[in-house]
Scaffold this motif. Structure first.
Motif: not given
Length: 817
Positions: A735, A775, A811, A813
């Motif tokens: 993420l 990240k 999100l 992800a």
């Protein structure tokens, strides 16, 4: 308030021990908080007597010692070895007998023992003044006057007193008992009612004869009162041929017993009358009373006034002052004297003031200028307006005795509207109803008579009495019945045969039960409860939390001028507690405190309840299983706060990070909309440094009123353990570093809310080379369970597929497979 037992006995015709008197006082409502023996000289010179050196010869084995035989009034002479160079036969001396304990001016106490000094027997000690605490001289033994009686106690020779000091916790309504005579009146009334067989009068009043005629020529001081509301009565009297000197021993002993420092015989007499009769007096040097006139008035605001302590104060427009004939302030009425008008060693003529000032006026001036004096304390509780002239008569007797003073004028007495006693009708039926017992009318009348109340009318069912003006709080029938009960005795009221009670209902939730649950929960986890002051220093907020300065609530704290505001935050006091403990080698701290904060916003005062929690130091106490010395952290505190809220049944709240907060370097806010439940995190290093705290501190501020409101609908419930197995799935998510873990939790609970039971973040990994710039990788576990059946792998896999898609879409992800 302190009462001297020896002093009090002068006014009581009764043989009472200190313990008996203490019991009577407590039963009268004058609760005794302490009773201790007090000596004017430490040890009271017990075991020391007057002796005469009958023989004196050189010691055969020591050039600087002498062998003496001393007559102390016994059957034989005592052999005493003495090292003083001035010892000689025929002297009257102070002898410490065997077993006596001496308390020297410097050094530790020691006990006299029989023994041998250089081979010669010594059965006592001939004393120097520093060896018995009477002075500093050690040049030789203390030689007494020839008229000293052999065998007399040294305490008797030096007129020392061994007294008992009684500390009374006086309630604010008992202004009549703020003096020895007032206490004596109460005790005498009790004895008169409870011991009628011993006669009618147990009270011995002090000598207060009529004032003698003034010596010619007179030195009158005219009085002008320009504010009769603030000064109901003003009396004055002048004296000539005053010899200002040290007070005699008896007067100094009386004042020392009640904690008053002797100054000189004139000032000591005014203090003596204050503590004897309860009437403050003030003595002016007559030379300072310009124009032979005393004017009682208020002066313009900011008029300078130099008080006895040498401090110049700016007067308020409502401060009542005693001024001379030229309008210059000499004294703040009922509060404090002026520097240039007081009695000094050169004073030979004085003007003595005895007045009755308004309680409100005195209290406001006393509090405004932070001057808490014995006189102000009595005036603000209400003195007897009919006492000032009697007090002048008493002072005249004492000034003549100790200072040779002669009355030099007729007394002036401004009293335009004499205060008349309150007249109260007391019904016998009402007495029985309030006492809960039947009290015969004859007993009621006997008690009222013992209290000095004058009968104005008697009826079959009631009596009307005039209340003495020294009882300023007794104005109603219920007040008079309270006086009757005090003298009759609380302990004599019998229990009735019926018990009556009313049903009461506690609020839901009960605030005290909630508080106890929270306290027990924290205490069980190693926390200690603290209790800090509600008063704080405005300087501390200016230094540490300047954003709160505009909201501070200031108070006029005369006891401690530095603590001048009510606390606006629980943190300042908490950090001071941490620093206090760290300075005493207590570095591992877990503290909590229930308290209130006070703020002033836009003309409105607010009072808020809080539960504050502080942690610092090691996470685990040192032991053989925990050697890593891991320190507490933000997450340690977070776990305690969330567990506490869960224990209280509080769960329906949101979480938001704290940013740019003046208290927290980083932290979290728990809230329900705009309503804050708690804020917690790491305290900024700058704050810790200003409060002299060495280690990192983690602090939580729980808004207790919000918790109580939310607890009306608690989420706490009990469930039975599930009979069906759980299934676990793990995900590794990459993420952006700006995405908080809370969003992952929120997305998972919305997607799999039917079966999802637990979510746990068990690893966080950051590596720019492997994951990319900005990240992070989360390793998250998900626990699924259906409480009604056993889940199948295919069902859980389907949920996980949906969850991964939501995390990728919402999100951003990347699921690491």
């Amino acid at each position: 308030m302190k009462i001297s037992f020896s002093w009090l006995k002068q006014y009581l015709r009764a043989d009472l021990s200190p313990d008996e008197l203490a019991e009577i006082l407590t039963d009268l409502g004058l609760e005794v908080e302490g009773l201790e023996q007090q000596d004017s000289v430490k040890g009271g010179l017990r075991g020391l007597v007057v002796g005469r050196v009958a023989e004196c010869a050189k010691h055969p084995n020591a050039d600087k010692l002498s062998i003496t035989k001393v007559d102390v009034g016994g059957e034989r002479l005592l052999d005493i070895v003495c090292g003083a160079p001035n010892v000689a036969a025929g002297q009257k001396v102070v002898v410490a007998l065997e077993g006596a304990t001496l308390y020297p001016t410097t050094g530790e106490p020691f006990t006299i023992k029989k023994g041998k000094i250089r081979g010669e027997v010594s059965e006592g000690m001939i004393c120097a003044e520093d060896e018995i605490g009477l002075g500093d001289s050690h040049a030789g033994i203390l030689v007494l006057r020839d008229d000293a009686r052999i065998g007399q106690s040294a305490a008797g020779y030096f007129q020392l007193e061994s007294d008992h000091v009684i500390s009374i916790g006086l309630t604010p309504n008992r202004s009549d008992a703020m003096c020895h005579l007032g206490v004596a009146r109460d005790v005498a009334a009790r004895l008169r009612v409870r011991r009628p067989e011993h006669g009618e009068s147990f009270l011995q009043l002090p000598d207060m004869p009529e004032l003698p005629a003034a010596t010619a020529p007179e030195l009158p001081v005219s009085v002008e009162v320009r504010d009769a509301d603030a000064c109901t009565r003003y009396c004055g009297l002048t004296f000539r041929n005053v010899r200002v000197a040290e007070s005699p021993a008896w007067l100094k002993n009386r004042l020392l017993a009640v904690g008053v420092r002797p100054i000189n015989n004139v000032v000591d007499v005014t203090n003596f009358v204050l503590h004897e009769l309860g009437q403050p007096l003030h003595a002016f040097d007559l030379r300072a009373v310009a124009g032979g006139k005393a004017i009682v008035q208020c002066l313009p605001a900011d008029t300078p006034f130099v008080a006895l302590d040498g401090t110049e104060r700016k007067l308020h427009a409502e401060d009542l002052m005693i001024c001379d004939g030229e309008g210059r302030p000499m004294c703040m009425a009922g509060v404090f004297g002026g520097l240039h008008s007081g009695v000094s060693e050169s004073t030979v003529e004085i003007f003595l003031e005895s007045a009755h000032f308004s309680a409100r006026s005195v209290r406001r001036s006393s509090m405004r200028h932070l001057l808490r004096t014995d006189a102000a304390t009595r005036f603000e509780k209400g003195t007897d307006p009919n006492l000032p002239l009697l007090a002048l008569r008493r002072a005249a007797v004492l000034l003549r005795e100790v200072a040779g003073a002669e009355v030099a004028s007729a007394p002036s007495d401004f009293y335009p509207h004499p205060v008349v006693p309150a007249v109260v009708r007391v019904r016998y039926e009402r007495v029985d109803r309030l006492l809960g017992n039947h009290l015969p009318p004859a007993e009621v009348r006997r008690i009222l008579e013992a209290l000095g109340m004058e009968f104005r009318a008697e009826e079959p069912d009631a009596v009307t009495v005039a209340v003495p003006t020294n009882k300023s709080d007794v104005t109603r029938e219920a007040d008079v019945i309270e006086e009757i009960l005090r003298v009759y005795g609380f302990n004599r009221i019998e229990f009735g045969h019926q018990i009556r009670s009313s049903l009461s209902f506690s609020p839901k939730p009960d605030p005290w039960k909630m508080r106890n649950v929270a306290a027990d929960t924290l205490a069980a986890q190693g926390f200690h409860e603290t209790m800090g002051l509600s008063l704080a220093s405005s300087k501390a907020y200016a230094d540490c939390l300047p954003d709160l300065e505009a909201e501070l609530v200031f108070v006029n704290n005369t006891a401690n001028q530095h603590l001048n505001v009510l606390r606006a935050s629980m943190l300042i006091g908490g950090l001071d507690t941490v620093a206090h403990n760290q300075n005493r080698q207590q570095a591992d701290l877990r503290l909590f405190e229930f308290g209130r904060t006070y703020r002033h916003r836009e003309g409105t005062y607010t009072e808020t309840q809080h539960l504050s929690i502080l942690m610092t130091g090691r996470r685990h106490a040192e032991n053989w299983l925990a050697q890593d010395k891991e320190q507490v952290s933000y997450y340690t505190l977070k776990s305690y706060v969330l567990n506490l809220l869960a224990r209280l049944g509080i769960s329906a709240y949101q979480q938001s990070p704290l940013e740019n907060d003046p208290i927290f370097a980083h932290g979290l806010r728990l809230h329900r909309g705009k309503q804050v439940v708690a804020e917690f995190g790491a305290v900024r290093q700058g704050l810790l440094k200003k409060r002299e705290v060495r280690n990192p501190v983690f602090y939580a501020d729980v808004r207790w009123e919000t918790v109580l409101e939310m607890a009306k609908n608690p989420s706490l419930r009990t469930v039975e353990p599930s009979r069906f197995p759980s299934m676990r799935r793990d995900l590794a998510l990459v993420l952006d570093r700006t995405v908080p873990y809370a969003q992952v939790v929120e997305a998972a609970r919305k997607t799999a809310k039917e079966w999802l039971r637990e979510i746990n973040l068990f690893d966080v990994y950051v590596n720019a080379d492997q994951l990319g710039a900005n990240k992070k990788s989360y390793a998250v576990s998900f626990l699924f369970r259906d409480d009604h059946k056993t889940l199948k792998d295919s069902e859980v896999d389907a949920v996980m597929q949906s969850l991964m898609k939501v995390l990728e879409d919402k999100l951003g992800a990347v699921v690491r497979r």
